[in-house]
Design an enzyme around this catalytic site. Structure first.
Site, PDB file in Angstrom:
ATOM      1  N   SER A  17       0.842  -1.195   0.000  1.00  0.00           N
ATOM      2  CA  SER A  17       0.000   0.000   0.000  1.00  0.00           C
ATOM      3  C   SER A  17       0.874   1.240   0.000  1.00  0.00           C
ATOM      4  CB  SER A  17      -0.895   0.010   1.248  1.00  0.00           C
ATOM      5  OG  SER A  17      -1.524   1.263   1.404  1.00  0.00           O
TER       6      SER A  17
ATOM      7  N   TYR B 189      -2.206  -0.804  10.389  1.00  0.00           N
ATOM      8  CA  TYR B 189      -2.305  -1.023   8.947  1.00  0.00           C
ATOM      9  C   TYR B 189      -1.002  -0.646   8.241  1.00  0.00           C
ATOM     10  CZ  TYR B 189      -4.035  -0.774   4.161  1.00  0.00           C
ATOM     11  OH  TYR B 189      -4.208  -0.967   2.810  1.00  0.00           O
TER      12      TYR B 189
END
Length: 590
Positions: free
Chosen positions: A460, A473
Site C-alpha cells: 500500500s 495497517y
C-alpha cells in the site's frame, strides 16, 4: 515424482559399433518405453545420476559413455569424434536396447549436438520418438542463424552473434593444439566441481563426476577440433520430423538463448522452455528435466498436452498469459476480483480464494461467463496450515502456479493506544502473515520447479506514508514492502520476479469494512460511510489497479505505486522523508 535406487538396479552391456565398444547402462523395466540419456563434454553417464532415478520408475532408462569417455573405447584421432560417427554410435545403442520400437532421447551439451546430427538423418523419426535437447544446439542451425543475422547487419543482428562469439571464446583453446593444455589447470575434480557449482548455483555435492574425469576432460577436447569449424563455416540444410523439445538455459555460459531462435525453420514439431539456469542443468535441475521429458513422451503417446508443454509450443500466436496458472488470494471482491478477471481475459487459468467462499464462487462464475477458466476455494490466509493445505491441493489438482498474487488484506484505523493488542495482531496476521504464508507455501513449489515465475505482493501507499491513526495497517503494509524486497533478492537467481504493488486511494469494499478502534459502533459506521464516499468520489476503481498489476508482470517492474498520489509520496519518502513526517505529525486523517 518417485525415485529408484540406481546403484542396485543397473544392468551393464557393451554395444559394438565401427570398431568401438560403447559402455551402456540400463535401469527400470526393459519392457517399458525406452529413454536414452546422452552426455556431453567432459562428462560420462554419471552426468545423469540424479535424473535416472526420477525416470526409472516409469521407463526403461539407458545411459552410455560416448566414445572416448568413461569405459568406452578411447581414441586420440580427432576424426573419430566427428558428429557422423557419434550419431552412428547413438543409433547402435538405440537399436541394441530397443530393437522393436523407437526410443525417446534426453541429451545435454555435446550429447545433444550429436543427437541433433542423428535426428536430422533421413528416416530418423522411425527410430526416435522424441528428443529433449538441453544446452546443445544443432551446429548447422547455429551456423545458419549466424549467417542470417550478419546478412542483415542491424545493431541487434550484429550484437547477438557477437555475444555468442564471446560465449564460445573458450573453444579457441579447445581446438588449438597445445593450448588445450590450459584445461589441465581446471581438470581437477574438486576444482571443476567448484566451477560448475558457481555457474549453476547448485551445491558442489550435486556435481557427479566419473572416475575417468581428468582423462576425459583433456582427451575429449578433440570433439571441438573435429566439428566446430566445419559446421560453422559450411553449415548444411538439416531438417527433422522428430518432435523436439528445447530446454534453453538463460544463464548458459556457452550458448546464448538467441542462438535457438530459428530452430522452428528446421523442426516440424517444436517446443521451447526457457529456464533461468546455468549450463549443467542435469546437476542443478534434475526434476525439471525429468518432468519435461515425461510430459513430452506422454503428449506424443496420448495426444493430451499438459499446460506446461502447451505453454512451450512455438507455433501459433499465443497470448502473454495463455496456458499460465495464476493463483490469487482475496479474490472475492475489489482488486483481487478484477485482477483475476484481467488475467483470465488474457488466457490464464485462475485459482482464486477468499475467506468468503460465496464471494469467491461469484468471481469464478464471472470469469467463466466471460469464457475463462477459474476455480474457487475458501481460504483464511492468516492460518498457515490452511494455506499449506490449500497449496498442496492446488499443486495436485491444477499444478504449480506461474503467477502468485497475495492480495488478501483488511483495513484498520485508530490511534495506537486505542487499538487493542489483539486487533493489532489480527491485522499483522492477515496483511503480513497472509503474504508470508502464501509465499512460503506456493513460492517454494515455484522455486523447486525451476521455470521461474512471478509473485505479486499487494502492499500500500501506507507502507511509506507515516500518518496518525494507521499504526497497525501501515506497519503491516510496510512489513510487506520490506519482506518483498528481501524475497526479491533471494529469488532473483531462480528467475522468480517479486512485484510490490502499492495502491493509493482506490475505491474498494476494504474501506467500508475497515475497523475503527477507540470509537463506538455508531461512530465506526459513520466513518466507514464517510471514507467510502470520499474514496468513491476519487473515481479510481479496482479494474484500473488490475490493469497495472498485469502491466507490472509484463514489464517485470519491481516496485509499482498505483495512483498519482502513491507515486508522488514514494518520491517524497525517498528524497524528502523529513518533510512528510513533519506534515504527518500535524495532520490527523481519522
Amino acid at each position: 515424482m518417485t525415485t529408484t535406487d540406481i546403484d542396485g538396479a543397473v544392468t551393464e552391456r557393451v554395444v559394438r559399433n565401427d570398431g568401438f565398444e560403447i559402455a551402456a547402462y540400463e535401469y527400470g523395466d526393459p519392457a517399458a518405453e525406452t529413454v536414452v540419456l546422452v552426455h556431453g563434454w567432459p562428462d560420462t553417464h554419471h552426468l545423469w545420476d540424479a535424473v535416472v532415478p526420477l525416470l526409472a520408475e516409469r521407463f526403461h532408462v539407458v545411459t552410455y559413455d560416448t566414445r572416448g569417455h568413461g569405459r568406452s573405447t578411447r581414441t586420440d584421432r580427432a576424426a573419430d569424434y566427428r558428429l557422423e560417427a557419434l550419431a552412428s554410435d547413438f543409433f547402435a545403442v538405440a537399436d541394441a536396447v530397443s530393437p522393436d520400437r523407437p526410443v525417446h532421447v534426453l541429451a545435454h551439451d555435446w550429447g545433444s549436438i550429436q543427437v541433433w546430427e542423428a535426428v536430422c538423418e533421413p528416416g530418423a523419426d522411425a527410430r526416435v520418438a522424441s528428443f529433449t535437447s538441453v544446452s546443445g544446439p544443432n551446429l548447422d542451425h547455429l551456423g545458419k542463424w549466424v549467417r542470417a543475422k550478419l546478412s542483415r547487419p542491424t545493431p541487434r543482428n550484429l550484437w547477438q552473434p557477437f555475444t555468442q562469439l564471446l560465449s564460445s571464446g573458450y573453444t579457441v583453446f579447445s581446438m588449438t593444439p597445445g593450448l588445450d593444455r590450459i584445461f589441465r589447470v581446471v581438470a581437477q575434480e574438486n576444482r571443476w566441481q567448484r566451477i560448475v557449482s558457481i555457474m549453476n548455483d547448485t551445491p558442489a555435492a550435486n556435481i557427479s563426476l566419473g572416475p575417468t574425469f581428468r582423462r576425459d576432460a583433456i582427451e575429449g577436447l578433440l570433439i571441438y577440433r573435429a566439428n566446430i569449424l566445419p559446421r560453422m563455416l559450411a553449415p548444411r540444410e538439416r531438417r527433422t520430423e522428430v518432435p523436439v523439445q528445447l530446454i534453453v538455459a538463460g544463464r548458459d555460459v556457452a550458448i546464448r538463448p538467441a542462438g535457438y531462435d530459428d530452430a522452428h525453420k528446421w523442426v516440424s514439431r517444436l517446443w521451447r522452455r526457457d529456464v533461468p539456469a546455468g549450463h549443467w542443468m542435469p546437476f542443478s535441475h534434475p526434476e525439471l528435466l525429468a518432468t519435461a521429458t515425461t510430459e513430452l513422451i506422454d503428449a506424443i503417446r496420448d495426444g493430451v498436452t499438459p499446460r506446461g508443454l502447451r505453454r512451450a509450443e512455438t507455433d501459433g500466436d499465443k497470448g502473454r498469459f495463455e496456458d499460465q496458472l495464476v493463483v490469487i488470494t482475496g479474490a472475492g471482491s475489489g482488486i483481487g476480483r478484477e485482477t483475476a478477471r484481467a488475467f483470465a481475459r488474457r488466457g490464464a487459468e485462475i485459482v482464486l480464494s477468499d475467506i468468503n467462499l460465496d464471494a469467491a464462487k461469484e468471481t469464478a462464475e464471472l470469469i467463466v461467463a466471460e469464457g475463462g477458466a477459474a476455480h474457487a476455494y475458501q481460504l483464511d490466509v492468516a492460518d498457515e496450515e490452511q494455506v499449506r493445505s490449500h497449496a498442496s491441493e492446488v499443486g495436485t489438482v491444477h499444478g504449480v502456479p506461474d503467477i502468485l498474487i497475495n492480495n488478501a488484506g483488511i483495513g484498520q484505523a485508530g490511534g495506537f493506544f486505542d487499538t487493542p493488542s489483539a486487533e493489532f495482531d489480527r491485522v499483522m496476521r492477515i496483511n503480513l502473515g497472509g503474504v508470508v504464508n502464501g509465499c512460503r507455501a506456493f513460492g517454494a513449489a515455484m522455486s523447486a520447479r525451476g521455470l521461474g515465475g512471478h509473485i505479486v505482493n499487494v502492499s500500500s501507499m501506507a507502507a511509506y506514508s507515516p500518518q496518525q491513526g494507521f499504526s497497525a495497517y501501515s506497519t503491516s503494509k510496510s512489513a510487506v514492502f520490506m519482506f518483498s524486497d528481501c524475497l526479491r533478492t533471494e529469488l532473483a537467481g531462480r528467475g522468480i520476479s517479486v512485484h510490490t504493488v502499492c495502491p493509493g486511494v482506490v475505491h474498494t469494499n476494504i474501506v467500508s469494512t475497515t475497523t475503527f478502534s477507540g470509537v463506538s459502533a455508531e461512530e465506526e459506521k459513520r466513518r466507514q460511510a464517510r471514507y467510502d464516499e470520499l474514496y468513491r468520489r476519487r473515481r479510481y476503481t479496482p479494474d484500473k489497479v488490475a490493469e497495472q498489476i498485469v502491466r507490472a508482470v509484463e514489464r517485470d517492474r519491481s516496485i509499482v505505486p498505483i495512483t498519482p498520489e502513491a507515486r508522488l509520496q514514494l518520491q517524497i519518502s525517498r528524497f524528502a522523508p523529513a518533510a512528510f513526517r513533519f506534515v504527518a505529525a500535524r495532520v490527523k486523517l481519522t
